[in-house]
Structure formats: C-alpha cells, structure tokens
Design an enzyme around this catalytic site. Structure first.
Site, PDB file in Angstrom:
ATOM      1  N   LYS A 219       0.826  -1.214   0.000  1.00  0.00           N
ATOM      2  CA  LYS A 219       0.000   0.000   0.000  1.00  0.00           C
ATOM      3  C   LYS A 219       0.858   1.260   0.000  1.00  0.00           C
ATOM      4  O   LYS A 219       2.050   1.228   0.285  1.00  0.00           O
ATOM      5  CB  LYS A 219      -0.973  -0.018   1.190  1.00  0.00           C
ATOM      6  CG  LYS A 219      -2.130  -0.980   0.950  1.00  0.00           C
ATOM      7  CD  LYS A 219      -3.181  -0.913   2.033  1.00  0.00           C
ATOM      8  CE  LYS A 219      -4.303  -1.906   1.714  1.00  0.00           C
ATOM      9  NZ  LYS A 219      -5.277  -2.024   2.817  1.00  0.00           N
ATOM     10  N   ARG A 253      -2.864  -9.874   5.789  1.00  0.00           N
ATOM     11  CA  ARG A 253      -3.311  -9.976   4.389  1.00  0.00           C
ATOM     12  C   ARG A 253      -2.213  -9.431   3.478  1.00  0.00           C
ATOM     13  O   ARG A 253      -1.893  -8.247   3.553  1.00  0.00           O
ATOM     14  CB  ARG A 253      -4.617  -9.181   4.231  1.00  0.00           C
ATOM     15  CG  ARG A 253      -5.229  -9.210   2.851  1.00  0.00           C
ATOM     16  CD  ARG A 253      -6.479  -8.320   2.828  1.00  0.00           C
ATOM     17  NE  ARG A 253      -7.130  -8.304   1.530  1.00  0.00           N
ATOM     18  CZ  ARG A 253      -6.744  -7.541   0.516  1.00  0.00           C
ATOM     19  NH1 ARG A 253      -5.733  -6.716   0.643  1.00  0.00           N
ATOM     20  NH2 ARG A 253      -7.388  -7.586  -0.637  1.00  0.00           N
TER      21      ARG A 253
HETATM   22  C1  YH5 Z   1      -7.497  -4.425   4.121  1.00  0.00           C
HETATM   23  O1  YH5 Z   1      -6.606  -3.661   4.507  1.00  0.00           O
HETATM   24  N1  YH5 Z   1      -7.419  -3.955   1.609  1.00  0.00           N
HETATM   25  S1  YH5 Z   1      -8.113  -4.002  -1.048  1.00  0.00           S
HETATM   26  C2  YH5 Z   1      -3.743  -0.179  -2.698  1.00  0.00           C
HETATM   27  C3  YH5 Z   1      -2.442  -0.657  -2.863  1.00  0.00           C
HETATM   28  C4  YH5 Z   1      -2.130  -1.960  -2.494  1.00  0.00           C
HETATM   29  C5  YH5 Z   1      -3.115  -2.789  -1.972  1.00  0.00           C
HETATM   30  C6  YH5 Z   1      -1.658   1.376  -3.800  1.00  0.00           C
HETATM   31  N2  YH5 Z   1      -9.089  -5.316   1.096  1.00  0.00           N
HETATM   32  C7  YH5 Z   1      -7.867  -4.543   2.749  1.00  0.00           C
HETATM   33  O2  YH5 Z   1      -5.155  -4.362  -0.941  1.00  0.00           O
HETATM   34  N3  YH5 Z   1      -9.572  -6.159   3.328  1.00  0.00           N
HETATM   35  C8  YH5 Z   1      -8.190  -4.438   0.630  1.00  0.00           C
HETATM   36  O3  YH5 Z   1      -1.420   0.074  -3.376  1.00  0.00           O
HETATM   37  C9  YH5 Z   1      -8.904  -5.407   2.418  1.00  0.00           C
HETATM   38  N4  YH5 Z   1      -8.202  -5.193   5.013  1.00  0.00           N
HETATM   39  C10 YH5 Z   1      -9.209  -6.031   4.623  1.00  0.00           C
HETATM   40  N5  YH5 Z   1      -9.841  -6.749   5.559  1.00  0.00           N
HETATM   41  C11 YH5 Z   1      -6.843  -2.732  -1.145  1.00  0.00           C
HETATM   42  C12 YH5 Z   1      -5.455  -3.251  -1.274  1.00  0.00           C
HETATM   43  C13 YH5 Z   1      -4.422  -2.321  -1.825  1.00  0.00           C
HETATM   44  C14 YH5 Z   1      -4.727  -1.015  -2.187  1.00  0.00           C
END
Ligand code: YH5
Length: 273
Positions: A219, A253
């Site tokens: 992230k 995760r």
């Molecule tokens: C979470 O924290 N996150 S989807 C932006 C990124 C990298 C990854 C700019 N679903 C979570 O993974 N479910 C997502 O780089 C989730 N907790 C739970 N429970 C977003 C994501 C991501 C977004």
C-alpha cells in the site's frame, strides 16, 4: 482465549494471500484473470503457507470505479468454486454485497471480509443468517474520495470506537461474538501518519478480545515511507507485517505469501520462547 475465532485456528499469526479478480488489478496487471491462472496463483500461495485466500472482485483502491452485482458474482463465484474443489484452504471473499456473501458461502467460503463492515443494505442480516466468521473493517468515507484530505481527532479512538460499535450491532442481531474479526483498514481514508498511529496501536485493538486482521501489503503507506513504486514494496510490507504480528495481529493480508510466512515464523518463535 485471546485469539479465538470459531472454526479458524488463530493460535499463531496466519497469512492471508490476496487473489485479486478485478481486471484493473494494480499489482498483478490482470495476469490472473483467467480461471486457470487464478487457481495456479491460489495453489502457489497455499504451498507457500497461506492459511487463507482472499478473493476479491470489487476494486476498492482510491478512485476505483464501481462494479455491478452481476459482474462481481461472475468474477468471484467461479474462482471460489474452483479453489474449494481443488485446495484445502479457507477461502475468504472480499465483498460488501449480501448476494455475493450468500452465493459464495454456498460454494464453501469460510470468512466474509467486508471493507464496509456490513453497512450495505441486507449485509448484516445475511451474515447473521449464514453464521460464517466475518471481518469488520474501518473505512472513512467512500473509496472514490476517501484519500482526499482525511481528518480525525484521534484516529485510534475513532477506529476502535467504530469497530466495537459495528461488532456490538452484529452481536445484538444474534451473531456469535467468537466469529468476529476486526481490521483498522490501513489506507482507507487515512494519511501516512494515521496509518502509523494505527500500526502502533495494534496491541490496544487486540485488547478488545477480537482477533485483528491487517492489510498493509504494497500500500501507499509503504510506498510513501520508502519512496518506491508498488513493485519494490515487498520488504517494507514484511517489516510492517512483522510489527503488526508482534503487537498481536492474528491475520496478515499480503501479496507476498512465502516471504511473509517466514517473517511470521520468526515472530511466533519469539512468542514461544
Ligand atoms: C485491508 O486492509 N485492503 S483491497 C492499494 C495498494 C495496495 C493494496 C496502492 N481489502 C484490505 O489491498 N480487506 C483491501 O497500493 C482489504 N483489510 C481487509 N480486511 C486494497 C489493497 C491495496 C490497495
């Protein structure tokens, strides 16, 4: 018992592998959108030590476009069915839609992961009826605009209060408290400072008695700290995962399962000493 969640063994930190089924997937470039490729990816993550595979068909990244229910069902259900037929792993589904929850539990999903903490119409009642474990996540605002100048008094107070309120709400509807997992929602309407305050308070969240799930992998909080693009955030993500697990988080995760599993083994070794 501190880490109790009926039907899920959370006696040590577990790794949840991300399986993104959105065509605009930011981190896999959409390479795993065919069913075979998705199963291959899921199998690789299970072999690398993932305890959960989190299947998501709705992109919630900042600025993402909304997806129709039919589209989400079509992205999620076939891959859930295929994984459950071929692999021995708990599948979670990243959804806010009651219809997707009902359909996917029918196909064997063992955990509902809702970034909107069951606030969509009918979602809470569906989870109560289904009786499967659920992860309640905090988000400020909506994905389209949540990163436009997020503000809090105390982010830790606000997030903790919200999660406990959502959990109480669910329990009052007849849901088993042992099946509730909470998640501060890193990056969902939070600045880097907010995210760091929450990471530093994981131990405080754990004290509420619910297992804590965290998702920081790749992230922008990691990207901002390192000033690196998505493809170069693995080691920073593992550092964040290690801190969270050391502070008592139960489920991490991530995209990089193998590397994170090793880090979790180091944390667990320390807990056992
Ligand atoms: C979470 O924290 N996150 S989807 C932006 C990124 C990298 C990854 C700019 N679903 C979570 O993974 N479910 C997502 O780089 C989730 N907790 C739970 N429970 C977003 C994501 C991501 C977004």
């Amino acid at each position: 018992m501190k880490f109790s969640c009926q039907a899920l063994d959370l006696s040590k930190p577990r790794v949840m592998g991300v399986l993104n089924m959105t065509p605009d997937s930011f981190s896999d470039g959409g390479r795993y959108n065919s069913l075979d490729a998705a199963l291959f990816q899921a199998e690789s993550m299970v072999n690398a030590g993932a305890s959960f595979i989190d299947v998501g068909g709705e992109s919630t990244r900042p600025g993402a476009v909304k997806v129709s229910l039919a589209e989400e069902l079509e992205r999620v259900c076939p891959v859930v069915e295929l994984i459950k037929k071929n692999l021995d792993v708990v599948v979670s589904v990243d959804t806010s839609s009651p219809e997707v929850m009902v359909e996917s539990v029918g196909l064997g999903v063992g955990l509902i992961n809702d970034v909107r903490a069951l606030q969509c119409e009918g979602a809470k009642q569906s989870v109560v009826n289904l009786g499967v474990p659920v992860c309640l996540m905090h988000m400020q605002g909506v994905p389209e605009t949540m990163q436009d100048n997020p503000q809090y008094g105390s982010v830790v107070d606000v997030v903790e209060c919200y999660l406990l309120e959502r959990a109480n709400h669910l329990i009052e509807s007849g849901f088993d408290s042992e099946k509730i997992i909470i998640d501060p929602g890193f990056g969902f309407g939070k600045t880097l400072s907010h995210n760091l305050q929450l990471l530093n308070a994981i131990d405080r969240l754990v004290l509420n008695g619910y297992p804590v799930l965290v998702g920081m992998s790749r992230k922008s909080m990691i990207g901002t700290i390192l000033d690196k693009p998505i493809g170069e955030r693995m080691i920073g993500s593992i550092a964040a995962a290690t801190i969270a697990a050391y502070k008592g988080a139960s489920i991490i995760r991530v995209h990089d399962v193998k590397e994170t599993v090793d880090a979790m083994s180091v944390v667990q070794a320390l807990f056992e000493e």
